[in-house]
Each structure stands twice: as C-alpha cells, then as structure tokens.
Write an enzyme that holds these catalytic residues in place. Structure first.
Site, mmCIF file in Angstrom:
data_model
loop_
_atom_site.group_PDB
_atom_site.id
_atom_site.type_symbol
_atom_site.label_atom_id
_atom_site.label_comp_id
_atom_site.label_asym_id
_atom_site.label_seq_id
_atom_site.Cartn_x
_atom_site.Cartn_y
_atom_site.Cartn_z
ATOM 1 N N GLY A 322 0.819 -1.203 0.000
ATOM 2 C CA GLY A 322 0.000 0.000 0.000
ATOM 3 C C GLY A 322 0.854 1.254 0.000
ATOM 4 C CD GLU A 323 3.267 2.410 3.700
ATOM 5 O OE1 GLU A 323 4.317 3.020 3.423
ATOM 6 O OE2 GLU A 323 3.201 1.525 4.562
ATOM 7 N N GLY A 324 0.781 3.834 -1.707
ATOM 8 C CA GLY A 324 1.145 4.361 -3.012
ATOM 9 C C GLY A 324 2.330 3.681 -3.654
ATOM 10 C CB THR A 325 4.620 0.974 -2.477
ATOM 11 O OG1 THR A 325 4.741 1.583 -1.199
ATOM 12 C CG2 THR A 325 5.955 0.398 -2.905
#
Length: 365
Positions: A322-325
């Site tokens: 997650g987290e835009g990775t």
C-alpha cells in the site's frame, strides 16, 4: 456555502483530447523505431499526450505522490493486520524517509505530500502541514454506525477538491495517488461490493499486512454487515461515503473528480483508490479517462473495481504494502513512455526516385 452535489462534476469533466491522441498516433508511426516495438508504452504516451493536449508529449517532470491518511473504526473489529488507530505510525515512517514509498520517490524524482484527513491521534504528534486539513479524528465503525456525518463527508470531499487544485496550480504534471490507513481495505471492499452488487465474500481480501483465516472471516462478516447499511443509500454518493466510507475515502473521491476537472492525470495505487474511483465514476462517467491503474495488488475488490472502470493495470507484481508504493513503481514506465515519444527523432523521408523523362523524337533534317 452551497450544498455539494457530486453529480455536478459530470458537466465539468471532459474527456482527454481524442484529436490530439490521433495526432500522437500519427507521429508515433513516423518515429525511427518501428510502431509497436514499445508495446504498451506507445499507448501510455498517446494517453498522456491527449491528457496534456499537445504533440509531442511533454516529459513528466513534476510527479507528485499524494497520500491521504486516516484511521477507520472498523479496525477495532479485528479485521486488519495493523493495530487500530495506528495509521499515524505509517505517516511518521513516510515523513522520516523510512517507508517504501519514501525510498522509491527519492529514486524516481517524485516529491511526497501527506494529507491527514482523519487520523486518530493527537495532532501534536505530526507536523502542522500534515494535520491542518483533518476533517475529524478517526471514523465510525461502519458495521454498526455511520463513518461520518453528511456534513463531514461533504467537508472531506471539498478537502480533496482543494488539494487537487493546489497540486494543479503548483505545476504537478502527474499524481501518484495512495492512502495511509488502518482498516481502509475493509471500507474499500464495502464500497466496491455495494456499487458492483456483489457479496462480501467476493471482495474480501487479506489486506496490506496479510491476515489469518480467522481475521479474514471477521473481515468478511464486517463487510457483510456494512453492506446492509450501504444498500439503502446507493443512489446518493455523498450519503454512501458518509455511511460506509471515511474521511480519507471521501477526500480521495473529491480529489479524483477535481483532478479530472483540472486535466491532471493520476496513477491509482491499490484497492482504496480504486474504490474511490468507482464512487467518482458514478458521479462523472468520463472521470476514469484521466486515470491509470498502476498495479494489480491481488485484492479481489480492486480487480472488481478496475474491471468496472475498464482500467488495465500497468504492473502485476503482487505488491500489497500500500502507501502508493505499487503505483509509484509504475511511474518510471510512464516517464519512459513520455520521454521516448517526445525525444526520439522522426524517420528521414526516403528520396523518391525521379520519374524517367520521355525521350524527344529524333529531328529530321
């Protein structure tokens, strides 16, 4: 302040310029490398040219990672691999450069912005520029109560619109969109199931930090119960976000819609941004033309949402952090597509053979 109606965005959003896309296709056929040799990169470059409204396409020079952060009350039901109320630790890791997205953003030349829409922590724990946008502290537990009031949902959507305007005005030419949340995949699955008319078991995944079978069953039950609360308000996107969304999801929905209004292309990350895209599509059917799906995360709800929006992921590496990775991993592909389309020379035109001139008849003296 006038009452917000998400359906109004439908009149404000136009599709990327198809005429420019055709011009980009024609230019691609004239480049020194044969057409089709770059595979999907050609399609990416043409999409970006249409979004920019120009040929040749401009290289992506000011990419920006925008992460909306919040805690979800449903995490208290034991549906997440992270502790309830722990999203502030994810934010702190990003700010300290200790998260995957921070490492990759530095490598890929992208700046990172974190927006606290609804973290459940003392605002003094984080910098002022992060927490000053907060709509409320945490959200309601959606299996038994509303996530937000309608007024809070409207404020969160307006927050997303404001952030989109700020990014467009600052010159951001591509947004990588993600979330920092605990319980967010459960909320996203509820929205996808409600909008796609599917059962809880079809959309229940293991989350960013994989959960065991018992937690998966709790998550499935929570989604099932929240669906009962979502279905009566399906005709009203704002009411749906208030009932079973959260401040971050409402803000992301507003952000996506306003990015389409401002003609700012966006790369979606995982299931949370995909679910918000689905809500935004309900309000403005042309909006998904401005988005790319960065990756297939393996979450079943994300796959369902992307299929409904006809978005084909650029990558499928099974990145679940997650987290835009995952979306950030797709950024170099978009940058490469734009650079090749912008900088490769066109083929030199081959000289045409001269037509033979008819011989003059011999003169008779």
């Amino acid at each position: 302040m006038t009452t917000l109606n998400l359906d109004d965005f439908s009149d404000l959003i136009e599709r990327p310029d198809n005429g420019v896309r055709r011009d980009a296709e024609e230019r691609r056929e004239r480049l020194s490398v044969p057409a089709g040799a770059f595979g999907r990169l050609d399609e990416l470059a043409e999409w970006l040219a249409a979004a920019q409204g120009r040929v040749p396409v401009r290289p992506v020079e000011q990419p920006r990672v925008v992460l909306f952060a919040a805690d979800h009350g449903i995490a208290a039901a034991g549906v997440s691999g992270r502790p309830a109320g722990g999203a502030h630790a994810l934010v702190r890791a990003v700010l300290d450069g200790a998260s995957p997205v921070s490492v990759l953003a530095g490598r890929f030349g992208a700046s990172v912005r974190v927006v606290d829409a609804g973290l459940d922590c003392d605002p003094g724990m984080l910098p002022e520029d992060v927490v000053r946008h907060r709509v409320r502290r945490g959200s309601g537990r959606i299996d038994v109560e509303d996530a937000l009031t309608r007024e809070e949902a409207e404020a969160a959507v307006r927050l997303g619109v404001r952030i989109a305007d700020e990014e467009a005005d600052s010159g951001t030419d591509l947004v990588v969109l993600g979330d920092l949340s605990v319980g967010g995949t459960t909320v996203a699955a509820v929205l996808v199931a409600a909008l796609c008319g599917t059962d809880a078991s079809v959309v229940t995944g293991r989350g960013g930090v994989p959960i065991d079978d018992l937690a998966w069953m709790r998550k499935c039950a929570a989604i099932r119960d929240a669906l009962r609360r979502a279905r009566p308000v399906l005709g009203d996107q704002l009411a749906l976000l208030a009932a079973v969304g959260g401040a971050d999801l409402a803000a992301i929905t507003g952000f996506l819609l306003q990015c389409a209004v401002r003609r700012t292309p966006v790369v979606l990350d995982g299931v949370v941004s995909a679910a918000c895209g689905l809500v935004a599509q309900r309000a403005a059917f042309r909006a998904p033309d401005w988005w790319l799906a960065g990756q297939a995360s393996g979450e079943p709800a994300q796959a369902k949402a992307l299929d409904r929006m006809a978005l084909n992921p650029l990558l499928s590496h099974g990145v679940t952090v997650g987290e835009g990775t995952g979306a950030l991993l797709a950024l170099p592909l978009v940058q490469a597509a734009a650079a090749l389309a912008a900088e490769l020379p066109e083929r030199a035109e081959e000289p045409q053979p001269e037509e033979p001139q008819p011989e003059e008849p011999a003169r008779k003296d």
